[in-house]
Write a protein that holds these residues in place. Structure first.
Motif, PDB file in Angstrom:
ATOM      1  N   MET A  64       1.071  -1.108  -0.057  1.00  5.47           N
ATOM      2  CA  MET A  64       0.051   0.082   0.227  1.00  5.47           C
ATOM      3  C   MET A  64       0.897   1.173   0.128  1.00  5.47           C
ATOM      4  SD  MET A  64      -2.707   1.566   2.817  1.00  5.47           S
ATOM      5  CE  MET A  64      -3.902   0.280   2.618  1.00  5.47           C
ATOM      6  N   VAL A  65       0.622   2.147  -0.806  1.00  2.00           N
ATOM      7  CA  VAL A  65       1.542   3.417  -1.055  1.00  2.00           C
ATOM      8  C   VAL A  65       0.694   4.575  -0.669  1.00  2.00           C
ATOM      9  CG1 VAL A  65       3.181   4.524  -2.655  1.00  2.00           C
ATOM     10  CG2 VAL A  65       2.892   2.076  -2.825  1.00  2.00           C
ATOM     11  N   GLU A  66       1.026   5.512   0.069  1.00  2.00           N
ATOM     12  CA  GLU A  66       0.570   6.847   0.195  1.00  2.00           C
ATOM     13  C   GLU A  66       0.362   7.363  -0.971  1.00  2.00           C
ATOM     14  OE1 GLU A  66      -1.416   8.825   2.007  1.00  2.00           O
ATOM     15  OE2 GLU A  66      -1.379   7.240   3.423  1.00  2.00           O
ATOM     16  N   LYS A  67      -0.857   8.188  -1.203  1.00  2.00           N
ATOM     17  CA  LYS A  67      -1.289   9.007  -2.219  1.00  2.00           C
ATOM     18  C   LYS A  67      -0.270  10.135  -2.444  1.00  2.00           C
ATOM     19  CE  LYS A  67      -2.516  12.284   0.480  1.00  2.00           C
ATOM     20  NZ  LYS A  67      -1.918  13.559   0.585  1.00  2.00           N
ATOM     21  N   PRO A  68      -0.164  10.648  -3.648  1.00  2.00           N
ATOM     22  CA  PRO A  68      -0.175   9.903  -4.855  1.00  2.00           C
ATOM     23  C   PRO A  68       0.777   8.600  -5.056  1.00  2.00           C
ATOM     24  CG  PRO A  68       1.060  11.809  -5.325  1.00  2.00           C
ATOM     25  CD  PRO A  68       0.909  11.802  -3.933  1.00  2.00           C
ATOM     26  N   LEU A  69       0.398   7.715  -5.784  1.00  2.00           N
ATOM     27  CA  LEU A  69       1.102   6.610  -5.946  1.00  2.00           C
ATOM     28  C   LEU A  69       2.314   6.690  -6.533  1.00  2.00           C
ATOM     29  CD1 LEU A  69       0.695   3.267  -6.071  1.00  2.00           C
ATOM     30  CD2 LEU A  69       0.569   3.526  -8.454  1.00  2.00           C
ATOM     31  N   THR A  70       2.697   7.437  -7.325  1.00  2.00           N
ATOM     32  CA  THR A  70       3.934   8.156  -7.766  1.00  2.00           C
ATOM     33  C   THR A  70       3.582   9.418  -8.553  1.00  2.00           C
ATOM     34  OG1 THR A  70       3.595   7.484 -10.010  1.00  2.00           O
ATOM     35  CG2 THR A  70       4.490   5.728  -8.438  1.00  2.00           C
ATOM     36  N   THR A  71       4.761  10.002  -8.713  1.00  2.00           N
ATOM     37  CA  THR A  71       4.663  11.576  -9.321  1.00  2.00           C
ATOM     38  C   THR A  71       4.333  11.679 -10.908  1.00  2.00           C
ATOM     39  OG1 THR A  71       7.126  11.755  -9.349  1.00  2.00           O
ATOM     40  CG2 THR A  71       6.240  12.383  -7.558  1.00  2.00           C
ATOM     41  N   THR A  72       4.616  10.477 -11.581  1.00  2.00           N
ATOM     42  CA  THR A  72       4.468  10.702 -12.877  1.00  2.00           C
ATOM     43  C   THR A  72       3.443   9.400 -13.607  1.00  2.00           C
ATOM     44  OG1 THR A  72       6.228   9.387 -13.611  1.00  2.00           O
ATOM     45  CG2 THR A  72       6.726  11.607 -13.370  1.00  2.00           C
ATOM     46  N   ARG A  73       2.789   9.615 -14.424  1.00  2.00           N
ATOM     47  CA  ARG A  73       2.035   8.380 -15.196  1.00  2.00           C
ATOM     48  C   ARG A  73       3.171   7.198 -15.257  1.00  2.00           C
ATOM     49  NH1 ARG A  73      -3.136   8.738 -17.924  1.00  2.00           N
ATOM     50  NH2 ARG A  73      -3.631   6.560 -18.722  1.00  2.00           N
ATOM     51  N   ALA A  74       4.081   7.391 -16.111  1.00  2.00           N
ATOM     52  CA  ALA A  74       5.113   6.366 -16.229  1.00  2.00           C
ATOM     53  C   ALA A  74       5.398   5.768 -15.292  1.00  2.00           C
ATOM     54  CB  ALA A  74       6.234   7.049 -17.290  1.00  2.00           C
ATOM     55  N   ASP A  75       5.753   6.134 -14.057  1.00  2.00           N
ATOM     56  CA  ASP A  75       6.277   5.542 -12.691  1.00  2.00           C
ATOM     57  C   ASP A  75       5.039   4.813 -12.300  1.00  2.00           C
ATOM     58  OD1 ASP A  75       8.904   6.343 -13.082  1.00  2.00           O
ATOM     59  OD2 ASP A  75       8.902   7.670 -11.380  1.00  2.00           O
TER      60      ASP A  75
END
Length: 342
Positions: free
Chosen positions: A106-117
């Motif tokens: 479970m990853v805190e929001k946002p999951l990542t900073t870019t769509r690619a990641d």
């Protein structure tokens, strides 16, 4: 007048043994909520800055033990799932490490900073067959299930507009993570993810994104209004690090509207207004979310949801799919690009 449903009853969640990466403020709230209001138990924690910080956190919040490094937590055979509560800029790297170690994550929001990641994380989790989830606790609150039922029944007709806002005043400090581009600062990634995700929960992925806003001296976005375009509807999400907004959300249809009491992203109530001539001849009803854990204690809902899904053999949340998470991260990225944010 329509009657308001109650949240659907859920089966008891199995108990998971959790590891924690990043013993900060949100982690403290999450661990305390899980320990007090669920059967989830944290058994290991590590800090990226110092082992002493992890040890102190474990003692303060009832975590079984602490480790010197993130890798030691991920190698712990007694850890079933990992909660990543570090700053945004490290989410992708740590999520991929956890997945490679075979841990549910479970990853805190946002999951990542870019769509690619975000797509990399999703692809890795699916290839490994482990459960992956963004910690968007709002999706698992009781009022969110009431909202879903109302929309499933079609009570307010065809949805034409969805609005949501989340802004709070933050003292400008170039060294703070909120204002520092090197730590993925800015309003959109920190607070804007909530209203954008709310719009997405009702309308799905948009056909176009239009953003206006302002930048801080450091180059991160300090305020933004994001309009999302759909075939017959629009979504409007507002966020700010400069001003306190009402933190409310509304879903407006051809036969009525649904209003989520503020703050919509925490446990709250729901009002429904019906009638062709509303508000002049409107009929209203209200559901109160006063029962159950309140405030940050309600983070226990998402902990139990993940454990329940894993117990059912799922690899992602059916009410907040990873494809949708990738879409929302992409919206936030595009909005920041349109503003010229660093």
């Amino acid at each position: 007048m329509t009657f308001l449903p109650n949240p659907r009853e859920l089966p008891t969640a199995p108990s998971l043994r959790w590891g924690l990466l990043g013993p900060g403020g949100i982690a403290a709230s999450f661990v305390d909520a899980a320990h007090r209001h669920s059967q989830q138990r944290f058994v290991n924690v590590a800090s990226g800055s110092s082992p002493e910080r992890a040890t102190a956190f474990a003692q303060a919040h009832g975590v079984t033990r602490s480790s010197d490094t993130y890798e030691q937590v991920l190698a712990d055979p007694e850890v079933d799932a990992v909660y990543i509560a570090t700053t945004h800029d490290s989410h992708a790297r740590l999520a991929l490490l956890a997945i490679a170690a075979g841990k549910h994550v479970m990853v805190e929001k946002p999951l990542t900073t870019t769509r690619a990641d975000a797509q990399k994380v999703v692809d890795a989790a699916r290839a490994a067959g482990v459960f992956a989830m963004e910690a968007m606790w709002t999706r698992y609150l009781p009022q969110s299930d009431v909202l879903r039922q109302l929309l499933e029944r079609g009570d307010i007709g065809e949805v034409r507009l969805v609005t949501a806002d989340f802004g709070f005043p933050s003292q400008y400090d170039p060294a703070s993570r909120l204002w520092a581009p090197g730590q993925a600062g800015g309003a959109l990634l920190d607070a804007g993810v909530y209203p954008v995700s709310f719009v997405s929960s009702v309308l799905g992925a948009p056909s176009a994104v239009h953003t206006v806003g302002t930048l801080a001296p450091t180059g991160v976005d300090e305020q933004a209004s994001v309009t999302l375009a759909y075939e017959k509807a629009q979504g409007v999400a507002f966020t700010s690090l400069r001003t306190a907004s009402p933190t409310r959300a509304s879903v407006i249809g051809t036969q009525g509207r649904i209003d989520i009491d503020g703050p919509f992203l925490a446990p709250s109530g729901i009002g429904v207004t019906m009638g062709a001539g509303f508000p002049a001849s409107a009929q209203t009803a209200h559901w109160s979310g006063a029962l159950g854990p309140q405030g940050s204690a309600a983070l226990s809902y998402e902990a139990d949801a993940m454990a329940r899904y894993i117990g059912d053999g799922l690899t992602e949340s059916p009410i907040h799919t990873m494809d949708e998470v990738v879409s929302v991260v992409g919206i936030l990225e595009e909005a920041r690009q349109q503003l010229g944010a660093v």
